[in-house]
Write a protein that holds these residues in place. Structure first.
Motif, PDB file in Angstrom:
ATOM      1  N   VAL A 164       0.846  -1.187   0.000  1.00 50.40           N
ATOM      2  CA  VAL A 164       0.000   0.000   0.000  1.00 50.40           C
ATOM      3  C   VAL A 164       0.881   1.237   0.000  1.00 50.40           C
ATOM      4  N   SER A 165       0.614   2.167  -0.926  1.00 48.72           N
ATOM      5  CA  SER A 165       1.352   3.422  -1.001  1.00 48.72           C
ATOM      6  C   SER A 165       0.354   4.572  -1.098  1.00 48.72           C
ATOM      7  N   PRO A 166       0.820   5.807  -0.979  1.00 46.26           N
ATOM      8  CA  PRO A 166      -0.110   6.942  -1.098  1.00 46.26           C
ATOM      9  C   PRO A 166      -0.751   7.058  -2.474  1.00 46.26           C
ATOM     10  N   THR A 167      -0.162   6.444  -3.494  1.00 47.22           N
ATOM     11  CA  THR A 167      -0.685   6.619  -4.850  1.00 47.22           C
ATOM     12  C   THR A 167      -1.521   5.447  -5.338  1.00 47.22           C
ATOM     13  N   ALA A 168      -1.258   4.240  -4.831  1.00 47.59           N
ATOM     14  CA  ALA A 168      -1.970   3.075  -5.356  1.00 47.59           C
ATOM     15  C   ALA A 168      -1.750   1.876  -4.444  1.00 47.59           C
ATOM     16  N   VAL A 169      -2.425   0.789  -4.786  1.00 47.86           N
ATOM     17  CA  VAL A 169      -2.242  -0.497  -4.101  1.00 47.86           C
ATOM     18  C   VAL A 169      -1.697  -1.485  -5.133  1.00 47.86           C
ATOM     19  N   TYR A 170      -0.595  -2.122  -4.787  1.00 45.04           N
ATOM     20  CA  TYR A 170       0.052  -3.053  -5.704  1.00 45.04           C
ATOM     21  C   TYR A 170      -0.002  -4.447  -5.098  1.00 45.04           C
ATOM     22  N   GLY A 171      -0.179  -5.460  -5.947  1.00 45.74           N
ATOM     23  CA  GLY A 171      -0.311  -6.803  -5.409  1.00 45.74           C
ATOM     24  C   GLY A 171       0.289  -7.871  -6.283  1.00 45.74           C
ATOM     25  N   THR A 172       0.238  -9.091  -5.774  1.00 47.08           N
ATOM     26  CA  THR A 172       0.742 -10.256  -6.488  1.00 47.08           C
ATOM     27  C   THR A 172      -0.245 -10.670  -7.572  1.00 47.08           C
ATOM     28  N   LYS A 173       0.268 -11.009  -8.739  1.00 46.44           N
ATOM     29  CA  LYS A 173      -0.561 -11.434  -9.862  1.00 46.44           C
ATOM     30  C   LYS A 173      -0.265 -12.897 -10.211  1.00 46.44           C
ATOM     31  N   GLN A 174      -1.321 -13.633 -10.440  1.00 42.78           N
ATOM     32  CA  GLN A 174      -1.252 -15.035 -10.859  1.00 42.78           C
ATOM     33  C   GLN A 174      -0.401 -15.887  -9.910  1.00 42.78           C
ATOM     34  N   ASN A 175      -0.382 -15.478  -8.647  1.00 46.15           N
ATOM     35  CA  ASN A 175       0.391 -16.206  -7.634  1.00 46.15           C
ATOM     36  C   ASN A 175       1.848 -16.400  -8.042  1.00 46.15           C
ATOM     37  N   ALA A 176       2.376 -15.443  -8.820  1.00 43.98           N
ATOM     38  CA  ALA A 176       3.727 -15.634  -9.350  1.00 43.98           C
ATOM     39  C   ALA A 176       4.620 -14.409  -9.174  1.00 43.98           C
TER      40      ALA A 176
END
Length: 268
Positions: free
Chosen positions: A67-79
């Protein structure tokens, strides 16, 4: 009277120890889910460390969210962890009509240099003749390229294999540098998935990045390798500036191989 006091004291002490034993594992478990700051990864826009990381278990597989002030980033395709700025994301393949219009609106150089490598077919062919063909254009071959890079880097703490492709060099770094944190980074989802598929030893950090907007904290990386890659970066100057920013000011090293006259119909 004295005996009663002693008994009471023993009971309370034992209870306190029991409560401590119960609470400590809970706190340890909770620390795995929140409040962890990565010393290298950062918001690709602000370059600041992520404020929070959470971990969810999905069907037994870990899923990381930054989590950042600009966006939420996450894991894709469990990879892999997708750390490309959402505003810079390429067209989605979900809506073919919209994607096709957006694709055609992109400049020819971007289509050739970037989108070519997002194809699963390219990822499939990369180590089945594509990369080997580079030797006809003057490249010394993966083994010699790796030997030169390893000698140049020496012992480093954090190494990024930028534009890692199918992990051709990543696998060699993992084997030869067991104490080094290896980050395999590429813009292509297909290449990252192929890298994950081909690695059967310890896994590197797999991260999707834009070379012109690297998600690394300033002065946090000891070495960056980019094998046969720079001719595929449509914003070369921005990418080189980002590499300079991410490398440690004292001893940071960058090793790259590329075509002198361009490739895939492009020119430097």
């Amino acid at each position: 009277m004295v005996m009663r006091w002693l008994v009471f004291f023993v009971v309370v002490s034992s209870t306190a120890r029991a409560l401590t034993a119960v609470v400590a594992p809970k706190e340890t478990l909770r620390s795995l889910f929140v409040g962890v700051r990565d010393p290298v990864l950062a918001d690709p826009v602000t370059k600041s460390p992520f404020l929070e990381r959470t971990l969810r278990m999905v069907g037994g597989d870990p899923e990381t969210t930054f989590v950042s002030p600009t966006a939420v980033y996450g894991t894709k395709q469990n990879a892999y962890l997708d750390l490309v700025d959402p505003k810079q994301q390429p067209p989605s393949f979900e809506d073919l009509g919209v994607s096709l219009r957006r694709f055609l609106a992109r400049s020819p150089s971007v289509r050739v240099q970037t989108d070519t490598f997002r194809s699963p077919l390219t990822a499939f062919l990369y180590e089945r003749g594509w990369r080997q063909n580079f030797e006809r254009n003057g490249f010394p071959g993966p083994d010699k390229e790796f030997a030169e890079a390893k000698e140049f880097f020496g012992d480093v703490g954090v190494l990024v294999d930028l534009s890692c492709g199918t992990g051709l060099m990543t696998r060699r770094f993992l084997k030869q540098l067991p104490e080094t944190r290896i980050i395999a980074a590429d813009y292509s989802e297909a290449m990252l998935l192929e890298t994950r598929r081909r690695i059967d030893s310890r896994l590197p950090d797999l991260v999707r990045v834009d070379a012109a907007q690297l998600p690394f904290q300033t002065s946090s990386v000891d070495a960056i390798h980019a094998g046969a890659a720079m001719h595929c970066w449509p914003r070369l100057e921005d990418a080189l500036a980002e590499i300079h920013r991410a490398l440690t000011p004292e001893g940071g090293k960058f090793f790259a191989t590329t075509f002198l006259t361009g490739a895939l119909g492009t020119s430097l």
